[in-house]
Write a protein that holds these residues in place. Structure first.
Motif, PDB file in Angstrom:
ATOM      1  N   HIS A 121     -67.255 -86.124  27.910  1.00  0.00           N
ATOM      2  CA  HIS A 121     -67.952 -87.264  27.291  1.00  0.00           C
ATOM      3  C   HIS A 121     -68.886 -86.765  26.184  1.00  0.00           C
ATOM      4  O   HIS A 121     -69.628 -85.805  26.387  1.00  0.00           O
ATOM      5  N   TYR A 122     -68.829 -87.402  25.045  1.00  0.00           N
ATOM      6  CA  TYR A 122     -69.632 -86.994  23.889  1.00  0.00           C
ATOM      7  C   TYR A 122     -70.511 -88.145  23.406  1.00  0.00           C
ATOM      8  O   TYR A 122     -70.131 -89.312  23.538  1.00  0.00           O
ATOM      9  N   GLU A 123     -71.669 -87.779  22.832  1.00  0.00           N
ATOM     10  CA  GLU A 123     -72.498 -88.776  22.144  1.00  0.00           C
ATOM     11  C   GLU A 123     -71.764 -89.259  20.897  1.00  0.00           C
ATOM     12  O   GLU A 123     -71.662 -90.438  20.638  1.00  0.00           O
ATOM     13  N   LEU A 124     -71.276 -88.281  20.131  1.00  0.00           N
ATOM     14  CA  LEU A 124     -70.685 -88.581  18.834  1.00  0.00           C
ATOM     15  C   LEU A 124     -69.518 -87.626  18.574  1.00  0.00           C
ATOM     16  O   LEU A 124     -69.672 -86.414  18.732  1.00  0.00           O
ATOM     17  N   VAL A 125     -68.375 -88.168  18.207  1.00  0.00           N
ATOM     18  CA  VAL A 125     -67.242 -87.325  17.788  1.00  0.00           C
ATOM     19  C   VAL A 125     -66.617 -87.944  16.539  1.00  0.00           C
ATOM     20  O   VAL A 125     -66.949 -89.076  16.171  1.00  0.00           O
ATOM     21  N   GLY A 126     -65.709 -87.212  15.903  1.00  0.00           N
ATOM     22  CA  GLY A 126     -64.932 -87.798  14.819  1.00  0.00           C
ATOM     23  C   GLY A 126     -64.043 -88.871  15.428  1.00  0.00           C
ATOM     24  O   GLY A 126     -64.186 -90.060  15.148  1.00  0.00           O
ATOM     25  N   SER A 127     -63.156 -88.413  16.308  1.00  0.00           N
ATOM     26  CA  SER A 127     -62.212 -89.317  16.976  1.00  0.00           C
ATOM     27  C   SER A 127     -61.911 -88.746  18.354  1.00  0.00           C
ATOM     28  O   SER A 127     -61.603 -87.558  18.487  1.00  0.00           O
ATOM     29  N   THR A 128     -61.977 -89.580  19.388  1.00  0.00           N
ATOM     30  CA  THR A 128     -61.669 -89.089  20.746  1.00  0.00           C
ATOM     31  C   THR A 128     -60.199 -88.670  20.821  1.00  0.00           C
ATOM     32  O   THR A 128     -59.856 -87.751  21.567  1.00  0.00           O
ATOM     33  N   ASN A 129     -59.323 -89.332  20.050  1.00  0.00           N
ATOM     34  CA  ASN A 129     -57.910 -88.915  20.054  1.00  0.00           C
ATOM     35  C   ASN A 129     -57.774 -87.495  19.520  1.00  0.00           C
ATOM     36  O   ASN A 129     -57.031 -86.688  20.068  1.00  0.00           O
ATOM     37  N   GLU A 130     -58.509 -87.217  18.443  1.00  0.00           N
ATOM     38  CA  GLU A 130     -58.437 -85.884  17.836  1.00  0.00           C
ATOM     39  C   GLU A 130     -58.899 -84.823  18.845  1.00  0.00           C
ATOM     40  O   GLU A 130     -58.252 -83.790  19.022  1.00  0.00           O
ATOM     41  N   VAL A 131     -60.013 -85.099  19.544  1.00  0.00           N
ATOM     42  CA  VAL A 131     -60.546 -84.152  20.529  1.00  0.00           C
ATOM     43  C   VAL A 131     -59.553 -83.978  21.678  1.00  0.00           C
ATOM     44  O   VAL A 131     -59.274 -82.858  22.127  1.00  0.00           O
ATOM     45  N   ALA A 132     -58.966 -85.094  22.131  1.00  0.00           N
ATOM     46  CA  ALA A 132     -58.034 -85.029  23.260  1.00  0.00           C
ATOM     47  C   ALA A 132     -56.755 -84.280  22.879  1.00  0.00           C
ATOM     48  O   ALA A 132     -56.204 -83.531  23.694  1.00  0.00           O
ATOM     49  N   ILE A 133     -56.279 -84.459  21.648  1.00  0.00           N
ATOM     50  CA  ILE A 133     -55.067 -83.753  21.199  1.00  0.00           C
ATOM     51  C   ILE A 133     -55.333 -82.245  21.187  1.00  0.00           C
ATOM     52  O   ILE A 133     -54.528 -81.443  21.671  1.00  0.00           O
ATOM     53  N   LYS A 134     -56.512 -81.867  20.684  1.00  0.00           N
ATOM     54  CA  LYS A 134     -56.875 -80.441  20.633  1.00  0.00           C
ATOM     55  C   LYS A 134     -56.929 -79.871  22.060  1.00  0.00           C
ATOM     56  O   LYS A 134     -56.398 -78.790  22.339  1.00  0.00           O
ATOM     57  N   TRP A 135     -57.530 -80.634  22.939  1.00  0.00           N
ATOM     58  CA  TRP A 135     -57.671 -80.209  24.349  1.00  0.00           C
ATOM     59  C   TRP A 135     -56.289 -80.116  25.015  1.00  0.00           C
ATOM     60  O   TRP A 135     -55.981 -79.160  25.737  1.00  0.00           O
TER      61      TRP A 135
END
Ligand code: BTN
Length: 248
Positions: free
Chosen positions: A12-26
């Motif tokens: 969980h983040y306060e602020l990200v570019g895009s949760t999809n982008e973070v999830a794809i990287k993960w």
């Protein structure tokens, strides 16, 4: 029977570019099936077809779920159908009003868009490696918070019910609904799921115009096919819509 719990592990983040982008990287690293990324707000929330998704803090649920089903490429649109249905059920639970779907990825309440799904997939050896199912649900948007130039009129739970909801109370319900439908899906329940989606689908039975990069055509939406595509009857015959905006 799947024993994975959606939302575990959770980032969980306060602020990200895009949760999809973070999830794809993960997911490219080691995120397991069921892993979830959420954020209070996004600076570059992504919508379908290169659009942006307005994502101010406290106003919406911004969530991306990593799925690793054994699926042939042609069947990946089924995941968008599944997620849109889970969102519709969630919206219904919180509003007491019937929520509709608009193929492929929109959820409507009182004819206005309350949520969208953006499914992004990567392949490995001709099969699905993983899919990231991104969901944006308008919870506490007031009319003046909604983006001005949108393709389709938008709304929120607050606008339709006049009740504020904590994002943290909506999130577990959405995850539970998604998990329940996923379990049905992997246990031979695609036809059942498709039938419920179709019952709710506002465009079925209506004259529609399909617009994508390659073409534009009109016809009558007849249903959802085996892969999750929209069946449109045109004067030249029946077509299955793979991509595009559907206007009706
Ligand atoms: C659409 O209707 O065009 C789809 C919108 C999907 C928005 C969600 S918000 C959480 C996730 N992260 C993103 O960047 N997009 C999806």
């Amino acid at each position: 029977m799947s024993h994975d719990t959606f939302g575990e592990p959770l980032q969980h983040y306060e602020l990200v570019g895009s949760t999809n982008e973070v999830a794809i990287k993960w997911a490219r690293e080691d995120a397991p099936h069921g892993a979830v990324v959420t954020a209070e707000s996004q600076t570059h929330g992504r919508g379908r077809r290169g659009r942006s998704w307005s994502s101010p803090a406290g106003k919406g649920l911004y969530l991306s779920l990593v799925l690793r089903p054994d699926l042939a490429p042609a069947h990946v649109p089924q995941l968008t159908i599944l997620a849109a249905l889970a969102v519709a059920r969630t919206v219904e639970q919180f509003s007491g009003l019937q929520a509709d779907t608009k193929w492929p990825n929109d959820v409507l309440l009182n004819g206005r868009k309350i949520a969208g799904v953006l499914c992004e997939a990567e392949w490995k050896d001709g099969r699905l490696g993983f899919a990231v199912v991104g969901i944006g649900l308008n919870v506490n948007f007031r009319a003046e918070d909604l983006p001005e130039r949108v393709l389709f009129p938008a709304t929120s739970l607050l606008i339709e019910t006049r009740e504020h909801r904590l994002i943290s109370e909506v999130k577990p319900v959405l995850l539970a609904q998604t998990e329940q439908l996923y379990s049905l899906f992997t246990n031979g329940g695609w036809d059942e799921l498709r039938a419920e989606y179709s019952r709710r689908c506002a465009s079925i039975g209506q004259p529609v115009t399909v617009v994508n990069e390659a073409s534009e055509y009109s016809g009558v939406a007849r249903g959802i096919d085996e892969s999750g595509l929209l069946i449109v009857q045109t004067t030249d015959g029946v077509r299955s819509v793979i991509a595009g905006d559907v206007k009706f």
